[in-house]
Design a protein around this motif. Sequence first.
Motif, short mmCIF file in Angstrom:
data_model
loop_
_atom_site.label_atom_id
_atom_site.label_comp_id
_atom_site.label_asym_id
_atom_site.label_seq_id
_atom_site.Cartn_x
_atom_site.Cartn_y
_atom_site.Cartn_z
N ASP A 40 -4.75 8.34 4.30
CA ASP A 40 -4.72 8.41 5.73
C ASP A 40 -5.23 9.78 6.23
O ASP A 40 -4.66 10.91 6.19
CB ASP A 40 -3.16 8.52 6.24
N ARG A 44 0.79 -1.30 -0.06
CA ARG A 44 -0.03 -0.05 0.08
C ARG A 44 0.80 1.12 0.25
O ARG A 44 2.02 1.39 0.54
CB ARG A 44 -1.21 0.15 1.12
N ARG A 46 -4.04 4.22 -0.05
CA ARG A 46 -4.77 4.29 1.03
C ARG A 46 -4.70 5.64 1.60
O ARG A 46 -3.51 6.31 1.47
CB ARG A 46 -4.07 3.32 2.43
N SER A 81 -3.44 2.83 10.81
CA SER A 81 -2.47 2.27 9.96
C SER A 81 -2.39 0.77 10.38
O SER A 81 -2.58 -0.10 9.28
CB SER A 81 -1.16 3.06 10.03
N PRO A 138 -0.29 7.97 1.70
CA PRO A 138 -0.19 9.21 1.92
C PRO A 138 -1.23 10.05 2.69
O PRO A 138 -2.61 9.45 2.71
CB PRO A 138 -0.13 10.04 0.69
N1 GLU Z 1 0.40 8.37 6.21
C1 GLU Z 1 1.61 7.99 6.51
C2 GLU Z 1 2.64 8.92 6.14
O1 GLU Z 1 2.66 9.52 5.09
C3 GLU Z 1 1.82 6.65 6.22
C4 GLU Z 1 3.17 6.13 6.60
C5 GLU Z 1 3.12 4.32 6.42
O2 GLU Z 1 3.55 4.06 5.31
O3 GLU Z 1 2.61 3.73 7.23
O4 GLU Z 1 3.80 9.19 6.74
#
Ligand code: GLU
Length: 439
Positions: A42, A6, A40, A187, A9
């Motif tokens: 976030d 996955r 995915r 996550s 971002p």
């Molecule tokens: N949203 C998190 C970031 O951008 C994802 C990190 C991950 O890959 O678990 O740092």
Amino acid sequence: MTTTTRFAPSPTGYLHVGNLRTALFNYMIARKSGGQFILRLDDTDPVRSTDEYADGIKEDLEWLGLNWDRVEKQSDRLDRYNAAADELRASGRFYECFETPVELDLKRKKQLNMGKPPVYDRSALNISDEDRAKLSAERDGHWRFKLDHERINWTDGILGDLSIDAASVSDPVLIRGDGQFLYTLASVCDDVDYGITHVVRGSDHVTNTATQIQIIQALGGTVPEFAHHSLLTGPKGEALSKRLGTLSLRDLRAAGLEPMAILSHMAHLGSSAPNELASSIDELAENFDLSNFGAAPTKFDAEDLKPLTKKFVAGLEFNTMADALNDLGVPSDIAPAFWDVARENIDTRADVATWWNLCQNGATPLIADEDAEFIATAKTLLPAAPWDETSWKSWTTAVKEATGRKGKGLFMPLRKAVTGMEHGPDMSKLLPLLQKVNL
Ligand code: GLU
């Protein structure tokens, strides 16, 4: 088990080259093994996450050709995260804390002053029921995961065998005082539920990985393979984080850089493989091997994307450019010949407009004082338009006979006078495309 990766971002900004490295590595692992690649989003932070950024991220990935098999949004799964929180509470791995950010900061400073690592002291575990009731009436509590104080070990796909002492890490906060789920819990639930087999991300996540391994185990999930790639620095080794704003994928696109050039560079950067243009993402995926990458910070210089872009553009077939040339107004009967001449002499696709302008309107001649007379003579000998592939030869032969010049002294002043430039295409191919010569 199907390999599933996955790219996750947060839609709180546009993608930059640093994110792209993560996206590409995960994409290639999935494609190489015929697995699944999940996008995915976030987006548990409702204030900073926007639909505009989410759409922008999708658009940038599509532009690059990094197509996902499935897209998921964390904001759709709050019920699931609540259930996971209940499960952790029931198993005694979750505890409520009431310290304010200021109190926590003070504790950290005290620890540091005493030469101790600033690890959360778990004092919330020792509050009496009475105090707890009082505190909970006064403020919103946040929730921490209680780490098992033992070593957490894993074999990292890039960094090799890693071992982190859980006692050296603060129990991670998984739910904030305002009820917002933090990335870590969301996550972990997603990685478990979506059957993620490989997680590649930046080395700034190494400590997160240690805590996530324990949370995954506490939720009864299977721990994926983890790999942490080095972080990018600028060309002189300086931190890239401050400059990332200018290295967004949309900036690179606006500068005319080509997806294949960017992907080829990113897939090789930090490995021993040469910086060569690949012919397709499949080719990149086929040759991709995490073990070729190392832990050292990796220098990134956007300049390196230029020669690859130039090479890519020079290799574009006429059919790919036909519509763009038509839009520019290049007549269809000369468009293939025009593209053939232009493609070797441009840095980006957009540069083709400069050449069409030159063909259509002629250049401003570049004539050195000592060549003025020579060019005046040459002008009288220029065959009448329209020109064909033999015109340059007959013109230069006539000029040579009339002036006695030869070699560079003959050709260079003519090229400069006709094109306004010292370099450029084969003149016998260019002349037939010129609608006008301004001598
Ligand atoms: N949203 C998190 C970031 O951008 C994802 C990190 C991950 O890959 O678990 O740092």
